[in-house]
Design a protein around this motif. Structure first.
Motif, PDB file in Angstrom:
ATOM      1  N   ALA A  65      27.191  53.621 -29.349  1.00 31.02           N
ATOM      2  CA  ALA A  65      27.215  54.932 -28.702  1.00 31.02           C
ATOM      3  C   ALA A  65      26.173  55.838 -29.348  1.00 31.02           C
ATOM      4  O   ALA A  65      25.840  55.693 -30.529  1.00 31.02           O
ATOM      5  N   PHE A  66      25.678  56.780 -28.537  1.00 36.47           N
ATOM      6  CA  PHE A  66      24.767  57.817 -29.034  1.00 36.47           C
ATOM      7  C   PHE A  66      25.344  59.153 -28.595  1.00 36.47           C
ATOM      8  O   PHE A  66      25.430  59.445 -27.394  1.00 36.47           O
ATOM      9  N   GLN A  67      25.737  59.933 -29.587  1.00 31.31           N
ATOM     10  CA  GLN A  67      26.420  61.176 -29.276  1.00 31.31           C
ATOM     11  C   GLN A  67      25.987  62.251 -30.265  1.00 31.31           C
ATOM     12  O   GLN A  67      26.074  62.062 -31.481  1.00 31.31           O
ATOM     13  N   ALA A  68      25.488  63.367 -29.735  1.00 36.39           N
ATOM     14  CA  ALA A  68      25.051  64.501 -30.554  1.00 36.39           C
ATOM     15  C   ALA A  68      24.029  64.090 -31.608  1.00 36.39           C
ATOM     16  O   ALA A  68      24.073  64.548 -32.745  1.00 36.39           O
ATOM     17  N   GLY A  69      23.123  63.214 -31.207  1.00 38.79           N
ATOM     18  CA  GLY A  69      22.058  62.801 -32.117  1.00 38.79           C
ATOM     19  C   GLY A  69      22.443  61.733 -33.105  1.00 38.79           C
ATOM     20  O   GLY A  69      21.615  61.328 -33.937  1.00 38.79           O
ATOM     21  N   ASN A  70      23.669  61.262 -33.054  1.00 34.60           N
ATOM     22  CA  ASN A  70      24.140  60.234 -33.984  1.00 34.60           C
ATOM     23  C   ASN A  70      24.388  58.919 -33.255  1.00 34.60           C
ATOM     24  O   ASN A  70      24.815  58.908 -32.097  1.00 34.60           O
ATOM     25  N   ARG A  71      24.136  57.826 -33.954  1.00 36.99           N
ATOM     26  CA  ARG A  71      24.488  56.511 -33.429  1.00 36.99           C
ATOM     27  C   ARG A  71      25.850  56.112 -33.980  1.00 36.99           C
ATOM     28  O   ARG A  71      26.084  56.181 -35.185  1.00 36.99           O
ATOM     29  N   LEU A  73      28.905  53.038 -33.997  1.00 36.73           N
ATOM     30  CA  LEU A  73      29.085  51.609 -33.779  1.00 36.73           C
ATOM     31  C   LEU A  73      30.555  51.231 -33.850  1.00 36.73           C
ATOM     32  O   LEU A  73      31.333  51.823 -34.602  1.00 36.73           O
ATOM     33  N   ALA A  74      30.930  50.255 -33.036  1.00 37.83           N
ATOM     34  CA  ALA A  74      32.245  49.614 -33.093  1.00 37.83           C
ATOM     35  C   ALA A  74      33.384  50.633 -32.962  1.00 37.83           C
ATOM     36  O   ALA A  74      33.497  51.306 -31.938  1.00 37.83           O
ATOM     37  N   GLU A  75      34.219  50.763 -33.998  1.00 42.19           N
ATOM     38  CA  GLU A  75      35.400  51.631 -33.919  1.00 42.19           C
ATOM     39  C   GLU A  75      35.019  53.093 -33.689  1.00 42.19           C
ATOM     40  O   GLU A  75      35.706  53.809 -32.953  1.00 42.19           O
ATOM     41  N   GLU A  76      33.938  53.540 -34.321  1.00 42.42           N
ATOM     42  CA  GLU A  76      33.497  54.922 -34.103  1.00 42.42           C
ATOM     43  C   GLU A  76      33.137  55.143 -32.642  1.00 42.42           C
ATOM     44  O   GLU A  76      33.465  56.184 -32.061  1.00 42.42           O
ATOM     45  N   ALA A  77      32.431  54.186 -32.053  1.00 39.16           N
ATOM     46  CA  ALA A  77      32.053  54.302 -30.643  1.00 39.16           C
ATOM     47  C   ALA A  77      33.279  54.259 -29.742  1.00 39.16           C
ATOM     48  O   ALA A  77      33.369  54.993 -28.747  1.00 39.16           O
ATOM     49  N   ALA A  78      34.241  53.397 -30.086  1.00 38.84           N
ATOM     50  CA  ALA A  78      35.465  53.306 -29.280  1.00 38.84           C
ATOM     51  C   ALA A  78      36.230  54.620 -29.278  1.00 38.84           C
ATOM     52  O   ALA A  78      36.923  54.944 -28.304  1.00 38.84           O
ATOM     53  N   GLY A  79      36.092  55.391 -30.344  1.00 43.02           N
ATOM     54  CA  GLY A  79      36.823  56.651 -30.450  1.00 43.02           C
ATOM     55  C   GLY A  79      36.331  57.728 -29.504  1.00 43.02           C
ATOM     56  O   GLY A  79      37.047  58.709 -29.264  1.00 43.02           O
ATOM     57  N   VAL A  80      35.143  57.590 -28.932  1.00 48.10           N
ATOM     58  CA  VAL A  80      34.605  58.630 -28.046  1.00 48.10           C
ATOM     59  C   VAL A  80      34.429  58.134 -26.611  1.00 48.10           C
ATOM     60  O   VAL A  80      33.907  58.855 -25.767  1.00 48.10           O
ATOM     61  N   ILE A  81      34.858  56.894 -26.329  1.00 47.30           N
ATOM     62  CA  ILE A  81      34.578  56.310 -25.014  1.00 47.30           C
ATOM     63  C   ILE A  81      35.293  57.040 -23.888  1.00 47.30           C
ATOM     64  O   ILE A  81      34.772  57.140 -22.768  1.00 47.30           O
ATOM     65  N   ALA A  82      36.485  57.566 -24.147  1.00 44.36           N
ATOM     66  CA  ALA A  82      37.229  58.274 -23.090  1.00 44.36           C
ATOM     67  C   ALA A  82      36.589  59.620 -22.768  1.00 44.36           C
ATOM     68  O   ALA A  82      36.604  60.061 -21.611  1.00 44.36           O
ATOM     69  N   ARG A  83      36.003  60.267 -23.763  1.00 46.36           N
ATOM     70  CA  ARG A  83      35.379  61.584 -23.546  1.00 46.36           C
ATOM     71  C   ARG A  83      33.948  61.474 -23.049  1.00 46.36           C
ATOM     72  O   ARG A  83      33.482  62.294 -22.258  1.00 46.36           O
ATOM     73  N   TYR A  84      33.234  60.436 -23.558  1.00 40.92           N
ATOM     74  CA  TYR A  84      31.815  60.287 -23.195  1.00 40.92           C
ATOM     75  C   TYR A  84      31.521  58.860 -22.732  1.00 40.92           C
ATOM     76  O   TYR A  84      30.797  58.128 -23.387  1.00 40.92           O
TER      77      TYR A  84
END
Length: 887
Positions: A65-71, A73-84
């Motif tokens: 995921a790429f969100q607010a200028g940050n990459r 990965l994995a669990e971190e990306a899964a944490g924002v999938i519903a919002r973004y």
């Protein structure tokens, strides 16, 4: 299960003398999940184990995921999938080497709102949230693989660069090459790609004995996005090992068939469509929840849970808070309804099994075991359909459905690595999942059976080398293609996957056209099929055979020598030798002859010759230029270099982000912990003034306010600066606080030890008379100095304010006590000297007789060196390990 596996593997692996390769890994990269296993021979660790992620889970989401200028990965990306949902890229493995249209259709079918663009190859690239930066599928896969590599190193606590990566059997040439490039970008040295079914077969067979009978086993794997059935034949053969005959297990993959578009996600999408229709009916007013990416992301997330519940229950609820337009959604579904929605999928799921049996010629009764792997095989209806088709009451589930492949792949990694080997052997014969043909095209090349030849049949052994030869004298084109259009990788538009131009043959033909060619010029083409299942066109060469007449000496020519009465016979040299070789032989013979043959009359040295027809073969390398085009083309060197720079930049940004987050957490934790201590402990009032505490609390409040306002976007340096400023104030206070109890405890210990030293000295004087008096006095003197220093410091401390710097600290006391202990121990270790033993006096009569007998002679000892002495070593010596004497 995991503990049993760890115990078993501990008996399988040993380390060879190469310490630099003590850890390797295997990576099972799926459409949805990622698993990592590590083979690590570090003492105190399990030889083969699953790497745990930061959430203590044994598998991780394969997300970027790429969100607010940050990459992320994995669990971190899964944490924002519903919002973004548009910022979280999934299924990246399946988009490698695929045409843009195929990727676009796949995304639409799965309601994935990614921003994709078509690159110069015709493949899909992914634009991130900044609206500018674009990444290829290989680059996104590299990010996921890089995360996997980091997991392996964190788990092994050592660098792990060598890895085996699993691939589904339907992966073609473009997908396999692209995955290798992704691994290269991630800094992974890929020992090999390994087919998923081969990993499962390794895990199945490593602990079994097939010496009593061979067996056919079918591995049925339904994962997130695909399904396959692989037929594997297990057997054993006898081999010599250390002079003994041993039985060695082996397996051969006989066939594999698949449904690349059938998996657990297909079942989930049936539920998603069903619940989407139900929500639209509940809301009405023409609202379609499918048009909202966020709503569909929420719905898909909950559907996964519902499907899992249905595997163990006959019914399951679904509840989604604020699904769309602030409306909640709640419903239920029965297992019966779920099975009805997927009715066509159950029949389709049998196709791989039917195909394997059909092409192998085996009957169901010939199959020893039918092993289920893959998460989707837990669905009861799927198991029931398989049982019905196979006519079996039970299916085999000896392997872990999620981890069998990655654990088997780790065994393969250990087996082919340089530094690790298996005690228990299991031979693996895997085959190419596709057949390949080579097609030739060019001037004067007829389109017939000779211009299109099968070069690799399906299931040909990996690795292998192939060779083809054509009679031709002009430059030509070479194409590599899949054998047939009915079995192509998913999304592939053409059976041809590689094209080359071979040049240099025309020039070679023209150069040697005037020579006497003994046969038509031909070109040899060399190919190889790697262990990873990748077909390569390695080299090409022109083969030119020329026949020429050359003069050679006749055999058995007799030379008459005028100065001798005998004749010398010279052989004309070996058969088929060239004239130059004969000259060399003659010169060598003359140099080695006697002077009687050196004066042969020059008129008689003319040797008769004859002409012989000689064949010469020339092999000239030809130039190979690749001209492959289309979405399956690998990234160019320039694109790879650019991608590598982007990867390094992202990695550095991630490290800085993690460092910033860690320092922010440290600062926040310090503020809360310090406030709690100052407010709750009355002891601080004893070592700090009211004004000092008040000032410190104000500083803590000030930094806390900054932390939650301007500090939200602060850098790591700023967090560290504020933390240091707080510690500069707090450390003196906390130091005085800790010394309240630590200093008296240290003084008590020191005085107790000083009493012990007195007892020790009295014991020395009484029981160890051999100890040097000066050493004892030195210990006594140091003990007195410590006692005096302690008395003075305690008096000084009583005069010092509790709010001031202490007169002495506990660590000073401990250091002095340790120094005294070392001195006491050094004296106590002085051993008692051995008593001197006087040698008995010699018998005077015997001595005088001995002197008389030796007078005027040389004794043996005088004729021998000390090293040659035959006398045994004395009691004061001992033998060393290599036989030499040591004192």
């Amino acid at each position: 299960m995991a503990s049993m596996l760890a115990l078993f593997f501990s008996f399988l692996i040993l380390l060879t003398p190469s310490p630099s390769h003590s850890a390797v890994s295997s990576i099972d990269l799926g459409s949805e999940w990622l698993k990592v296993a590590v083979v690590n021979l570090k003492p105190g660790q399990s030889p083969i184990s699953i790497a745990i992620n930061e959430m203590s889970k044994r598998k991780s989401p394969a997300l970027v995921a790429f969100q607010a200028g940050n990459r992320l990965l994995a669990e971190e990306a899964a944490g924002v999938i519903a919002r973004y949902p548009e910022k979280v890229f999934s299924q990246v493995r399946d988009f490698i080497g695929k045409p843009f249209g195929y990727v676009n259709n796949s995304l639409d079918a799965a309601y994935l709102p990614f921003d994709i663009v078509q690159d110069s190859r015709g493949a899909a690239s992914f634009r991130i949230d900044d609206g500018v930066t674009v990444y290829s599928a290989e680059e996104l896969a590299a990010m996921v693989l890089g995360y996997a590599s980091d997991l392996a190193e964190l788990h092994a606590k050592a660098p792990v660069k060598d890895a085996v990566i699993t691939v589904p059997p339907y992966f073609g040439q473009a997908e396999r090459k692209g995955l290798l490039q992704a691994a290269h970008l991630a800094g992974i040295n890929v020992l090999s790609l390994v087919n998923e079914h081969s990993g499962a077969a390794l895990q199945y067979g490593i602990d079994k004995d097939f010496s009593n009978g061979s067996r056919h086993v079918v591995f049925y794997d339904m994962g997130s996005s695909s399904t396959y059935a692989a037929l594997v034949y297990f057997s054993a053969y006898n081999a010599k090992e250390y002079g003994k005959t041993v039985s060695v297990n082996q397996f051969q993959v006989k066939d594999v068939r698949w449904e690349s578009q059938l998996g657990g996600q297909n079942m989930e999408m049936r539920l998603v469509e069903f619940f989407a229709d139900e929500f639209n009916k509940q809301v009405g007013k023409g609202i379609d929840v499918r048009k909202s990416p966020k709503a569909m992301a929420k719905l898909k997330k909950q559907v996964k849970r519902t499907k899992e519940i249905l595997s163990a229950n006959t019914g399951a609820p679904i509840s989604v808070e604020s699904l769309h337009d602030d409306r909640d959604f709640r419903s239920t579904i029965t297992r019966e309804k779920f099975e009805e929605l997927c009715k066509d999928l159950w029949e389709k799921s049998l196709n791989p099994v039917k195909e394997v049996l059909k092409h192998s010629g085996l009957k169901i009764d010939d199959i020893y075991a039918f092993e289920l792997i893959g998460g989707a095989t837990r669905v009861p209806k799927l198991q029931a359909k398989l049982q019905e088709f196979l006519g079996r009451k039970d299916l085999d589930r000896h392997l872990d459905a999620d981890e069998a492949i990655v654990l088997g792949a780790s065994l393969h990694a250990a087996n082919i690595s340089d530094g690790i080997k298996l005690n228990r052997k299991l031979g693996m014969v895997d085959g190419s999942t596709y057949g390949f043909v080579v097609e030739l095209d060019g001037p004067d090349l007829k389109k017939d059976e000779g211009s299109r030849q099968q070069i690799v049949q399906k299931m040909k052994k990996l690795p292998s080398k192939m060779f083809r030869s054509i009679v031709h004298d002009k430059d030509f084109d070479v194409s590599l293609a899949y054998d047939g259009v009915d079995l192509l990788p998913p999304g592939t538009l053409s059976s041809t996957f590689a094209q080359y131009v071979v040049t240099g043959l025309k020039d070679a033909s023209e150069k040697y056209a005037s020579r006497n060619l003994s046969s038509p010029i031909k070109a040899n083409l060399h190919f190889s099929l790697s262990r990873s299942g990748i077909l390569s066109f390695d080299r090409a060469e022109a083969v030119i055979e020329i026949s020429e007449w050359v003069e050679v000496p006749k055999k058995n020519i007799i030379l008459e020598n005028n100065t001798t009465t005998s004749n010398e016979t010279l052989e004309a040299g070996p058969k088929n030798s060239t004239t130059e070789e004969i000259d060399v032989n003659l010169q060598t013979d003359s140099e080695g002859s006697s002077s009687s043959t050196a004066n042969v009359d020059q008129n008689t040295t003319d040797i008769a010759t004859e002409k012989k027809l000689k064949k010469k073969t020339f092999r000239l390398p030809l130039k190979i230029t690749e001209k492959t085009m289309g979405p399956g083309v690998s990234l160019s060197k320039e694109a790879l270099a650019d991608a590598k720079r982007k990867m390094e930049l992202l990695d550095n940004e991630d490290k800085e982000r993690r460092r910033t987050a860690e320092l922010k957490n440290n600062l926040e934790a310090y503020i809360y912990a310090t406030k709690e201590k100052l407010e709750s402990s009355e002891e601080f009032e004893k070592i700090s003034s009211k004004d000092e505490r008040k000032s410190f609390m104000e500083k803590l409040d000030e930094v806390q306010d900054w932390l939650y306002t301007d500090g939200e976007d602060a850098s790591a340096t700023e967090f560290q600066k504020h933390l240091d400023s707080l510690k500069a104030i707090g450390e003196p206070i906390f130091s005085r606080y800790s010394e309240l109890t630590a200093r008296p405890a240290a003084s008590k210990l020191a005085r107790k030890y000083l009493d012990e030293v007195q007892e020790i000295v009295r014991g020395w004087e009484k029981n160890k008379s051999w100890l040097p008096r000066e050493r004892i006095d030195e210990v006594v003197k140091d003990a007195e100095k410590l006692k005096k220093w302690l008395n003075e410091k305690e008096v000084e401390q009583k005069k010092t304010s509790a709010f001031s710097t202490p007169a002495f600290r506990s660590e000073e006391v401990y250091k002095k006590v340790v120094d005294l202990q070392d001195k006491v121990l050094s004296v106590n270790r002085i051993s008692k000297p051995k008593p001197k033993v006087e040698k008995p006096a010699k018998n005077e009569t015997a001595a005088s007789d001995e002197d008389a007998s030796s007078e005027g002679t040389t004794t043996k000892s005088e004729n021998k060196s000390e090293k040659e002495s035959d006398s045994p070593p004395s009691d004061d010596k001992k033998k060393s390990d290599d036989g030499r004497d040591e004192l």
